[in-house]
Design a protein around this motif. Structure first.
Motif, PDB file in Angstrom:
ATOM      1  N   VAL A  68       0.841  -1.201   0.000  1.00  0.00           N
ATOM      2  CA  VAL A  68       0.000   0.000   0.000  1.00  0.00           C
ATOM      3  C   VAL A  68       0.876   1.251   0.000  1.00  0.00           C
ATOM      4  CG1 VAL A  68      -1.745   1.320   1.262  1.00  0.00           C
ATOM      5  CG2 VAL A  68      -1.918  -1.175   1.137  1.00  0.00           C
ATOM      6  N   LYS A  69       1.938   1.246   0.798  1.00  0.00           N
ATOM      7  CA  LYS A  69       2.855   2.391   0.858  1.00  0.00           C
ATOM      8  C   LYS A  69       3.482   2.648  -0.507  1.00  0.00           C
ATOM      9  CE  LYS A  69       6.818   4.167   3.507  1.00  0.00           C
ATOM     10  NZ  LYS A  69       7.777   4.403   2.405  1.00  0.00           N
ATOM     11  N   SER A  70       4.003   1.587  -1.144  1.00  0.00           N
ATOM     12  CA  SER A  70       4.629   1.744  -2.462  1.00  0.00           C
ATOM     13  C   SER A  70       3.617   2.220  -3.495  1.00  0.00           C
ATOM     14  CB  SER A  70       5.242   0.414  -2.915  1.00  0.00           C
ATOM     15  OG  SER A  70       6.277   0.027  -2.058  1.00  0.00           O
ATOM     16  N   PHE A  71       2.411   1.654  -3.446  1.00  0.00           N
ATOM     17  CA  PHE A  71       1.373   2.060  -4.390  1.00  0.00           C
ATOM     18  C   PHE A  71       1.036   3.533  -4.217  1.00  0.00           C
ATOM     19  CE2 PHE A  71      -3.069   3.081  -5.065  1.00  0.00           C
ATOM     20  CZ  PHE A  71      -3.210   2.788  -6.409  1.00  0.00           C
ATOM     21  N   LEU A  76       0.897   9.212  -6.038  1.00  0.00           N
ATOM     22  CA  LEU A  76       1.134  10.642  -5.831  1.00  0.00           C
ATOM     23  C   LEU A  76       2.142  11.178  -6.839  1.00  0.00           C
ATOM     24  CD1 LEU A  76       1.263  10.622  -1.937  1.00  0.00           C
ATOM     25  CD2 LEU A  76      -0.573  11.547  -3.357  1.00  0.00           C
ATOM     26  N   ASP A  77       3.151  10.374  -7.135  1.00  0.00           N
ATOM     27  CA  ASP A  77       4.193  10.812  -8.067  1.00  0.00           C
ATOM     28  C   ASP A  77       3.693  10.840  -9.509  1.00  0.00           C
ATOM     29  OD1 ASP A  77       7.081  11.373  -8.737  1.00  0.00           O
ATOM     30  OD2 ASP A  77       6.838   9.469  -9.804  1.00  0.00           O
ATOM     31  N   LYS A  78       2.911   9.832  -9.895  1.00  0.00           N
ATOM     32  CA  LYS A  78       2.507   9.699 -11.294  1.00  0.00           C
ATOM     33  C   LYS A  78       1.186  10.387 -11.618  1.00  0.00           C
ATOM     34  CE  LYS A  78       2.242   6.156 -14.903  1.00  0.00           C
ATOM     35  NZ  LYS A  78       2.421   4.713 -15.200  1.00  0.00           N
ATOM     36  N   HIS A  79       0.252  10.379 -10.676  1.00  0.00           N
ATOM     37  CA  HIS A  79      -1.090  10.885 -10.958  1.00  0.00           C
ATOM     38  C   HIS A  79      -1.515  12.049 -10.072  1.00  0.00           C
ATOM     39  CE1 HIS A  79      -1.803   7.534 -13.677  1.00  0.00           C
ATOM     40  NE2 HIS A  79      -1.425   6.690 -12.732  1.00  0.00           N
ATOM     41  N   GLY A  80      -0.735  12.356  -9.043  1.00  0.00           N
ATOM     42  CA  GLY A  80      -1.079  13.458  -8.154  1.00  0.00           C
ATOM     43  C   GLY A  80      -1.978  13.020  -7.003  1.00  0.00           C
ATOM     44  N   THR A  81      -2.427  14.002  -6.241  1.00  0.00           N
ATOM     45  CA  THR A  81      -3.273  13.734  -5.078  1.00  0.00           C
ATOM     46  C   THR A  81      -4.698  13.433  -5.509  1.00  0.00           C
ATOM     47  OG1 THR A  81      -1.946  15.241  -3.737  1.00  0.00           O
ATOM     48  CG2 THR A  81      -4.131  14.676  -2.899  1.00  0.00           C
ATOM     49  N   PRO A  82      -5.282  12.361  -5.023  1.00  0.00           N
ATOM     50  CA  PRO A  82      -6.671  12.073  -5.395  1.00  0.00           C
ATOM     51  C   PRO A  82      -7.638  13.069  -4.759  1.00  0.00           C
ATOM     52  CG  PRO A  82      -5.922  10.503  -3.738  1.00  0.00           C
ATOM     53  CD  PRO A  82      -4.730  11.318  -4.133  1.00  0.00           C
ATOM     54  N   LEU A 124      -3.906  10.860   3.410  1.00  0.00           N
ATOM     55  CA  LEU A 124      -4.592  11.962   4.084  1.00  0.00           C
ATOM     56  C   LEU A 124      -3.807  13.267   4.037  1.00  0.00           C
ATOM     57  CD1 LEU A 124      -6.426  10.768   7.326  1.00  0.00           C
ATOM     58  CD2 LEU A 124      -7.309  12.245   5.517  1.00  0.00           C
ATOM     59  N   ASN A 125      -2.515  13.223   4.316  1.00  0.00           N
ATOM     60  CA  ASN A 125      -1.738  14.468   4.356  1.00  0.00           C
ATOM     61  C   ASN A 125      -1.809  15.255   3.055  1.00  0.00           C
ATOM     62  OD1 ASN A 125      -0.957  14.471   7.007  1.00  0.00           O
ATOM     63  ND2 ASN A 125       1.013  13.473   6.658  1.00  0.00           N
ATOM     64  N   PRO A 126      -1.547  14.630   1.906  1.00  0.00           N
ATOM     65  CA  PRO A 126      -1.672  15.399   0.656  1.00  0.00           C
ATOM     66  C   PRO A 126      -3.092  15.871   0.381  1.00  0.00           C
ATOM     67  CG  PRO A 126      -1.159  13.085   0.202  1.00  0.00           C
ATOM     68  CD  PRO A 126      -0.945  13.300   1.653  1.00  0.00           C
ATOM     69  N   MET A 127      -4.104  15.116   0.789  1.00  0.00           N
ATOM     70  CA  MET A 127      -5.486  15.545   0.603  1.00  0.00           C
ATOM     71  C   MET A 127      -5.782  16.760   1.480  1.00  0.00           C
ATOM     72  SD  MET A 127      -7.457  11.827   0.354  1.00  0.00           S
ATOM     73  CE  MET A 127      -9.069  12.511  -0.042  1.00  0.00           C
ATOM     74  N   ILE A 128      -5.244  16.757   2.694  1.00  0.00           N
ATOM     75  CA  ILE A 128      -5.414  17.897   3.598  1.00  0.00           C
ATOM     76  C   ILE A 128      -4.741  19.135   3.027  1.00  0.00           C
ATOM     77  CG2 ILE A 128      -4.615  18.803   5.822  1.00  0.00           C
ATOM     78  CD1 ILE A 128      -5.249  16.027   7.012  1.00  0.00           C
ATOM     79  N   ILE A 129      -3.559  18.952   2.480  1.00  0.00           N
ATOM     80  CA  ILE A 129      -2.829  20.081   1.884  1.00  0.00           C
ATOM     81  C   ILE A 129      -3.620  20.680   0.723  1.00  0.00           C
ATOM     82  CG2 ILE A 129      -0.768  20.700   0.551  1.00  0.00           C
ATOM     83  CD1 ILE A 129       0.764  18.664   2.303  1.00  0.00           C
TER      84      ILE A 129
END
Length: 245
Positions: A68-71, A76-82, A124-129
């Motif tokens: 899950v961590k690797s995915f 985030l790197d390839k498609h950005g924050t959902p 969660l962190n990138p979604m919060i940002i």
């Protein structure tokens, strides 16, 4: 294509997950995970990719934190924050608790509950940002009323609902909405395994006297992600034809 919001659906290759992927692909770019049946997953993704949206799938064993961590790092790197995370992965291993093995218990809890936490933890962190997002946990009415032979399943689904309420309070200030959906009897591969006598009795016990369809759940997801869900958080939407009344 990337100008559209992106939604991540776990276990999106079949059943309710596939219905969610199909319905949401009309409005969003879609990334979904699968565990087995690569061909089925890739056919679905290919059928929904066009000039306006993309739909891609990746293998991921949601019970393994390392995967899950690797995915999530790749996502985030390839498609950005959902914009939205739909925690749909789930299984049921039916057995009376007195006969249930430790392995059966752990398998259900890992898939239905722990995996939900893992994806939330890494995204969660990138979604919060971003300051705008939705999390939807696909629970079950079994988490509200219990079922004989489903203590592990009911426990995991009830815990998802509790997680939904607590997390909704924690992230509301960041404009991230968290809700759960509790389907009743829905026509999937899981219900197809039920004996006809049991299925008929469940339908008879449902006030609307019919079985739900995966699209019934998918359309509620669509509603919660859209403008209609702007002021809804911490709630559990029951879609069961009245079975839990």
């Amino acid at each position: 294509m990337k100008s559209k919001k992106m939604v991540l659906v776990t276990a999106g290759s079949r059943g309710i997950g596939a219905a969610i992927v199909r319905v949401l692909s009309k409005h969003y770019n879609i990334v979904f995970t699968y565990r087995t049946n690569k061909e089925q997953a890739e056919l679905l993704a290919k059928s929904l990719t066009n000039n306006n949206t993309f739909c891609v799938c990746y293998p991921c064993d949601v019970t393994k934190t390392s995967e899950v961590k690797s995915f999530c790092e790749m996502l985030l790197d390839k498609h950005g924050t959902p914009y939205a995370l739909i925690n749909n992965a789930g299984i049921s291993v039916n057995n009376l608790q007195i006969n249930m093995t430790i392995a059966e218990w752990q398998t259900v809890i890992e898939t239905n509950l722990n995996a939900t936490f893992y994806f939330n933890h890494y995204l969660l962190n990138p979604m919060i940002i971003d300051g705008d997002g939705c999390i939807i946990n696909i629970s079950s009415i079994s988490g509200l009323r219990g079922n004989i032979g489903q203590t592990s399943y009911s426990a995991s689904k009830a815990a998802q609902i509790g997680m939904t309420k607590s997390l909704a309070k924690e992230v509301a200030m960041f404009n991230v909405r968290v809700n759960s959906i509790a389907p009743g009897l829905v026509e999937t591969e899981m219900t197809a395994e039920l004996p006809k006598k049991v299925l008929d009795q469940l339908i008879k016990s449902t006030p609307l006297r019919k079985i739900g369809q995966p699209d019934d759940v998918a359309k509620m997801v669509e509603y919660l992600l859209g403008e209609g869900g702007n002021f809804i958080t911490g709630q559990t939407m029951v879609i069961d034809g009245g079975l839990s009344i």
